[in-house]
Design a protein around this motif. Structure first.
Motif, PDB file in Angstrom:
ATOM      1  N   ARG A  80      -3.726 -18.243  -7.282  1.00 34.49           N
ATOM      2  CA  ARG A  80      -2.957 -17.251  -7.716  1.00 34.49           C
ATOM      3  C   ARG A  80      -2.693 -17.428  -9.137  1.00 34.49           C
ATOM      4  O   ARG A  80      -2.473 -18.607  -9.387  1.00 34.49           O
ATOM      5  CB  ARG A  80      -1.459 -17.118  -7.140  1.00 34.49           C
ATOM      6  CG  ARG A  80      -0.595 -15.963  -7.630  1.00 34.49           C
ATOM      7  CD  ARG A  80      -0.799 -14.818  -6.675  1.00 34.49           C
ATOM      8  NE  ARG A  80      -0.781 -14.871  -5.433  1.00 34.49           N
ATOM      9  CZ  ARG A  80      -1.616 -14.430  -4.434  1.00 34.49           C
ATOM     10  NH1 ARG A  80      -2.878 -14.079  -5.116  1.00 34.49           N
ATOM     11  NH2 ARG A  80      -1.308 -14.524  -3.166  1.00 34.49           N
ATOM     12  N   ASN A 138      -1.704 -11.991 -11.778  1.00 36.60           N
ATOM     13  CA  ASN A 138      -1.613 -11.207 -10.542  1.00 36.60           C
ATOM     14  C   ASN A 138      -0.326 -10.649 -10.291  1.00 36.60           C
ATOM     15  O   ASN A 138      -0.216  -9.583  -9.662  1.00 36.60           O
ATOM     16  CB  ASN A 138      -1.917 -12.192  -9.462  1.00 36.60           C
ATOM     17  CG  ASN A 138      -3.070 -12.919  -9.639  1.00 36.60           C
ATOM     18  OD1 ASN A 138      -3.388 -13.977  -8.977  1.00 36.60           O
ATOM     19  ND2 ASN A 138      -4.415 -12.598 -10.435  1.00 36.60           N
ATOM     20  N   TYR A 139       0.840 -11.288 -10.749  1.00 34.09           N
ATOM     21  CA  TYR A 139       2.071 -10.698 -10.593  1.00 34.09           C
ATOM     22  C   TYR A 139       2.368  -9.352 -11.580  1.00 34.09           C
ATOM     23  O   TYR A 139       3.055  -8.560 -11.302  1.00 34.09           O
ATOM     24  CB  TYR A 139       3.167 -11.843 -10.785  1.00 34.09           C
ATOM     25  CG  TYR A 139       3.307 -12.641  -9.994  1.00 34.09           C
ATOM     26  CD1 TYR A 139       4.134 -12.514  -8.651  1.00 34.09           C
ATOM     27  CD2 TYR A 139       2.556 -13.917  -9.972  1.00 34.09           C
ATOM     28  CE1 TYR A 139       4.397 -13.395  -7.688  1.00 34.09           C
ATOM     29  CE2 TYR A 139       2.788 -14.934  -8.774  1.00 34.09           C
ATOM     30  CZ  TYR A 139       3.551 -14.682  -7.771  1.00 34.09           C
ATOM     31  OH  TYR A 139       3.640 -15.676  -7.051  1.00 34.09           O
ATOM     32  N   ASN A 184       6.241  -5.833  -6.286  1.00 31.77           N
ATOM     33  CA  ASN A 184       5.753  -6.666  -5.642  1.00 31.77           C
ATOM     34  C   ASN A 184       6.177  -7.056  -4.223  1.00 31.77           C
ATOM     35  O   ASN A 184       7.327  -7.356  -3.929  1.00 31.77           O
ATOM     36  CB  ASN A 184       5.704  -7.968  -6.451  1.00 31.77           C
ATOM     37  CG  ASN A 184       4.944  -9.358  -5.688  1.00 31.77           C
ATOM     38  OD1 ASN A 184       5.742  -9.928  -5.239  1.00 31.77           O
ATOM     39  ND2 ASN A 184       3.704  -9.265  -6.273  1.00 31.77           N
ATOM     40  N   GLN A 196       4.838  -9.373  -0.662  1.00 30.24           N
ATOM     41  CA  GLN A 196       4.129 -10.322   0.280  1.00 30.24           C
ATOM     42  C   GLN A 196       4.244 -10.306   1.639  1.00 30.24           C
ATOM     43  O   GLN A 196       5.503 -10.520   2.095  1.00 30.24           O
ATOM     44  CB  GLN A 196       4.440 -11.467  -0.259  1.00 30.24           C
ATOM     45  CG  GLN A 196       4.119 -11.760  -1.621  1.00 30.24           C
ATOM     46  CD  GLN A 196       4.665 -13.197  -2.414  1.00 30.24           C
ATOM     47  OE1 GLN A 196       4.888 -14.158  -1.932  1.00 30.24           O
ATOM     48  NE2 GLN A 196       5.055 -12.971  -3.586  1.00 30.24           N
ATOM     49  N   PHE A 211      -0.754 -10.013  -0.517  1.00 32.82           N
ATOM     50  CA  PHE A 211      -0.098 -10.056  -1.993  1.00 32.82           C
ATOM     51  C   PHE A 211      -0.304  -8.949  -2.575  1.00 32.82           C
ATOM     52  O   PHE A 211      -1.567  -8.586  -2.712  1.00 32.82           O
ATOM     53  CB  PHE A 211      -0.379 -11.449  -2.641  1.00 32.82           C
ATOM     54  CG  PHE A 211       0.171 -11.601  -4.078  1.00 32.82           C
ATOM     55  CD1 PHE A 211       1.203 -12.374  -4.060  1.00 32.82           C
ATOM     56  CD2 PHE A 211      -0.297 -10.636  -4.786  1.00 32.82           C
ATOM     57  CE1 PHE A 211       1.918 -12.242  -5.494  1.00 32.82           C
ATOM     58  CE2 PHE A 211       0.059 -10.789  -6.490  1.00 32.82           C
ATOM     59  CZ  PHE A 211       1.258 -11.518  -6.434  1.00 32.82           C
ATOM     60  N   THR A 262       0.793  -5.998  -5.662  1.00 37.91           N
ATOM     61  CA  THR A 262       1.337  -5.916  -6.729  1.00 37.91           C
ATOM     62  C   THR A 262       1.301  -4.288  -7.201  1.00 37.91           C
ATOM     63  O   THR A 262       0.058  -3.716  -7.263  1.00 37.91           O
ATOM     64  CB  THR A 262       1.456  -6.664  -8.213  1.00 37.91           C
ATOM     65  OG1 THR A 262       1.576  -8.087  -7.957  1.00 37.91           O
ATOM     66  CG2 THR A 262       2.019  -6.315  -9.242  1.00 37.91           C
TER      67      THR A 262
END
Length: 928
Positions: A272, A276-277, A356, A358, A380, A382
């Protein structure tokens, strides 16, 4: 999204934010729209005045008006228009620094009465009357949800919102089924322009792309009028994003959520990065631009080239363990409007959204035939979104520039254990799978009045881009024979000797550009001594798609059990790569990559006729010419070409028994064209479905004859009681089946000869004061809709397809759909409570093949709750949401005992069964 498009979008957003701050806060004002009582059409050029003053203005090309610079206090407004009774509205309160919204309806005057008639009314009554007239005067049978109702639900995106619409259901949390018809029989429109399919392996639009807070209203047209695209049968879903705000505002929101199956639990994933966020990969998972070609790899690389190629591929095979964070949401919206001289207005809305999540689906059961698997799936996700809308009205003209961008980043890791009877082995399987989807759409629209009456012309130019990028999907399968299970010297070994469906690295990218243009002309006419409306238009859309895919893999040059039994993080270690132990190989499937384009040209003409005082008919025809050209990358395959013209008549009849009751009837002809993916021979292995998905170049378009009837009762504004019936007859219906005559199950598409669908819908939205006339009941609204649907399909004869069953339901069709809700407002609307219920009947997901029977989706009950509170002098709002409280399993299964319910293994085989968890969240928003 292409780099230049991405840059353009970012620059546009920055410019909007800067420019939006220059609008000054105005003084008190009154604004709204003026509409015709019987047709619901807005009226251009209505004179609006403050009684007893010279302050006045005329409505613009959209029937809007705005009176500014008004002193605080009560005012009386007058409305005058040639051929209509005048209206005088009292008790209109103006507050300094605020905008009072007053929408008004006018009624045509009796031509025999030469005396001026002025209707008296109050602010409260007129606001109710305007809402009532709008909802009962749609030409077509339709259902919709406004932004106000969206605010009162826990829905995060448009797919969640659509679950509340009568007859609508959602598959896979993003694809819409209307009236029991699968998603491929619907069309999606955003700000007036058709949207392409967002999926690489099906004809569907992923509605989770559009955040709900950016939606102004959402309407599903269930019957066709000539001005709508013809490529739908279930419904045309029209999403309108927010336009010029009524007043200046700045709103920000923040939220956090807890999932009972995920939050705080161990979360496994691949590597990660910080990007990616924010919804983007760092680029390291993409194939290098100068990577070796398929021919070079298949023909053999030198030892030096082989090592170089393998080093350039991502080789981080570690499984990282983290703790699943709570879901987080952020929103920021700016709205600015400036009233200029000569009745001109300039407005803008800019909105940024971020989410976001998870999520974990543990113990996903896949227990059927030779498979007995248990999967743990970690995703995951976003989502980032931006909207930038500008509008300028001047005189009787309006120019709008609308832009929306949304991006979804889904990074999934799957860990599988179980057994495979076909290979007599235990299995350990791992998959790292990243999917990046984005939508960019930009539209310029113009609305202009022609002459002195309500004749007008509107036009639009639109560009959209859909990107579906799947870089480096990595799959590794370990097996151990049952006979070796008790031997401590034999472990699980990775399949590194041949390249196949479960041990390839897939790199794919779908890119589609779409260009559309349209122009519509509307003119009032007199027919049979009644005012009517003539409308005609032209529209054209060009789509250009490319899909590229490569299947790479790393194979051992010599079989070495010690290497094959290494743990995943050491299986492809740098020492093995540097010593040339592995050989890069590729499956040269050139038939899987393709390019295609299509051009649709359309023209239509329609009349909106009044027949007497109670009857109305909207009728006409649409002509569409369609041309498609699709070519696989493999030159030996013949191109797929389709070229045809369709004439599509429609008629919608409405008879008003009273001011509160409508009777409707309609006939319309529509069609369903095969999507690029459905025609392409391209094959994709779905490791979760455990099957290949493949197109059929011989698919033909479907033609559908539709008939609808409906009874509508409007007890008061915002309330409805309705009963609808519908019938649809298909020729060459497009469906999916298990094509399994060979050794491998392939999910593909085919044309059924004949299919019929019919059903009834019941809907009620009513306050409960009819039970007991007090404030509590008046502030409580019950909502419910029920759809009962029946379909019959005959499988084609002598088609070469291997199909089971005779007559059966249509694929994707549900026998019933239930939506229900209870809303209550208390403490002067400072508190709002909303309870929602949804259930979809058992529906056919995939038609039966020879070996595998039909796949069914089991019903499940879903209950959602929300409590909203106004705080900080009503400028802030606090929401508590609870989603999917019952947390029932989502199940796809083979109904082996044919009792029409899921009995679980070993009675029924389970294709997929899992619990996604209940969701609890809190959100706070504040408006300046």
């Amino acid at each position: 999204m292409k780099p230049q498009i991405k840059l353009r979008a970012i620059i546009t957003i920055i410019c909007v934010i800067i420019s939006a701050t220059v609008f000054a806060q105005g003084t008190g004002k009154i604004s709204g729209t003026v509409s015709d009582k019987k047709s619901g059409e807005t009226l251009i050029g209505v004179t609006v005045k403050i009684k007893g003053t010279n302050t006045g203005i005329a409505t613009d090309v959209e029937g809007r008006y705005s009176l500014t610079g008004l002193a605080a206090g009560n005012h009386i407004l007058t409305y005058q228009y040639v051929g209509y009774n005048g209206k005088e509205i009292s008790d209109v309160v103006v507050t300094t620094g605020q905008n009072t919204i007053l929408n008004v309806i006018l009624e045509e005057s009796n031509l025999q009465n030469l005396a001026e008639v002025v209707i008296q009314g109050s602010f409260k009554k007129e606001s109710v009357n305007a809402l009532y007239a709008k909802q009962k005067n749609n030409a077509a049978i339709s259902d919709g949800i406004s932004s106000e109702l969206i605010k009162r639900s826990p829905d995060r995106n448009t797919s969640d919102v659509l679950k509340r619409v009568s007859g609508a259901t959602i598959q896979d949390n993003k694809f819409v089924v209307i009236r029991g018809l699968s998603d491929r029989y619907n069309t999606a429109m955003l700000d007036g322009a058709s949207l392409p399919s967002t999926e690489p392996n099906r004809k569907a639009f992923s509605f989770d792309i559009v955040p709900s807070n950016l939606v102004d209203n959402l309407i599903i047209n269930k019957t066709a009028t000539p001005d709508l695209p013809a490529d739908f049968t279930g419904g045309a879903i029209q999403i309108q994003t927010k336009d010029i705000p009524e007043q200046n505002f700045v709103t920000f929101g923040v939220g956090a959520g807890y999932n009972t199956a995920s939050t705080g639990k161990d979360f496994l994933s691949g590597p990660r990065t910080a990007s990616n966020y924010f919804g983007f990969d760092d680029g390291k998972k993409q194939l290098p631009t100068n990577f070796f070609t398929t021919d070079q790899i298949v023909n053999g690389l030198t030892a030096e080239q082989n090592v170089k190629a393998l080093r350039s591929l991502p080789q981080d095979w570690n499984i990282y363990k983290r703790s699943a964070l709570p879901t987080q949401n952020y929103q920021f919206t700016v709205g600015r409007v400036k009233d200029l001289k000569n009745n001109s207005r300039l407005g803008a809305i800019v909105s940024l959204t971020y989410r976001n999540a998870q999520t974990i689906n543990q113990d996903v059961v896949r227990d059927y035939y030779d498979y007995d698997y248990s999967d743990d799936v970690y995703k995951f996700s976003t989502n980032i979104g931006a909207l930038a809308n500008f509008a300028y009205t001047f005189g009787k003209n309006k120019i709008t520039f609308k832009n929306i961008y949304n991006r979804i980043y889904d990074d999934q890791f799957l860990s599988r254990t179980g057994s495979n009877q076909a290979t007599q082995s235990d299995v350990k399987f791992f998959a790292f799978d990243l999917l990046q989807k984005s939508l960019f759409k930009s539209t310029v629209e113009g609305n202009h009045q022609l002459g002195v009456k309500n004749a007008k012309i509107d036009w639009s130019l639109s560009y959209s881009n859909v990107l579906n990028d799947q870089p480096d999907q990595r799959k590794v399968s370990y097996t151990r024979l049952f006979s070796d299970a008790s031997n401590p010297d034999v472990g699980f070994g990775a399949n590194l000797s041949t390249l196949g469906k479960e041990n390839t690295r897939l790199f794919s990218k779908l890119n589609e550009d779409s260009y559309s243009a349209g122009v519509n002309f509307t003119m009032p006419v007199n027919l049979f001594s009644k005012s009517s409306t003539f409308k005609a238009g032209l529209n054209s859309q060009y789509r250009d798609r490319t899909f590229d895919v490569r299947f790479l893999g790393m194979l051992l040059r010599t079989d070495d059990a010690d290497i094959r039994e290494r743990n995943l993080n050491q299986l492809f270690s740098s020492d093995l790569i540097n010593n040339n132990i592995y050989k890069l190989d590729e499956i040269p499937n050139f038939q899987d990559s393709y390019s295609g384009n299509s051009l649709t040209n359309a023209a239509y003409a329609m009349l909106d006729n009044r027949i007497g005082d109670k009857a109305r008919i909207v009728w006409g025809a649409r002509v569409e010419q369609f041309n498609l050209d699709l070519q696989a990358k493999q030159a030996s395959l013949s191109p797929v070409k389709q070229n045809y013209i369709d004439v599509l008549p429609s008629a919608n009849f409405t008879y008003s028994l009273t001011d509160k009751i409508n009777l409707r009837a309609s006939y319309y002809r529509t069609l369903a064209r095969p999507e690029f993916r459905e025609l392409a021979i391209s094959s994709y292995y779905d490791y979760e479905l455990l099957a290949f998905q493949q197109g059929n170049p011989n698919l033909e378009r479907s033609t559908i004859n539709n008939m609808d009837v409906r009874f509508e009762l409007y007890p008061s504004a915002g309330q409805i009681i309705s009963v609808s019936g519908f019938y649809k007859k298909f020729d060459n219906a497009i469906e999916t089946l298990n094509s399994d005559a060979g050794s491998t199950r392939i999910v593909t598409y085919f044309n059924s000869d004949k299919a019929t669908v019919y059903g009834v819908e019941f809907e009620v939205r009513k306050t409960l004061d009819f039970i007991l006339a007090n404030d509590f009941m008046r502030n409580t609204t019950a909502y419910a809709n029920l759809s009962l649907i029946k379909s019959t399909v005959s499988n084609p004869e002598d088609s070469g397809l291997f199909l089971q069953d005779g007559d059966r339901p249509m694929v994707g069709q549900a026998p019933y759909v239930i939506n229900a809700g209870l809303q209550h407002s208390f403490l002067d609307n400072k508190f709002n409570f909303n309870a929602l219920y949804n259930k979809v009947g058992r529906r056919l997901a995939i038609a039966a093949g020879v070996v595998y029977p039909a796949v069914w989706e089991a019903p499940r009950d879903v209950i959602d709750l929300q409590l909203g509170m106004k705080v900080l002098k009503n400028k802030g709002e606090l929401k508590f949401n609870a989603g999917d409280l019952l947390n029932q399993r989502s199940v796809l299964y083979y109904d082996q005992n044919t009792n029409k319910k899921y009995d679980g293994s070993p009675v029924d085989d389970t294709l997929s069964s899992y619990k996604s968890g209940s969701n609890f969240s809190v959100a706070f928003s504040y408006s300046f």
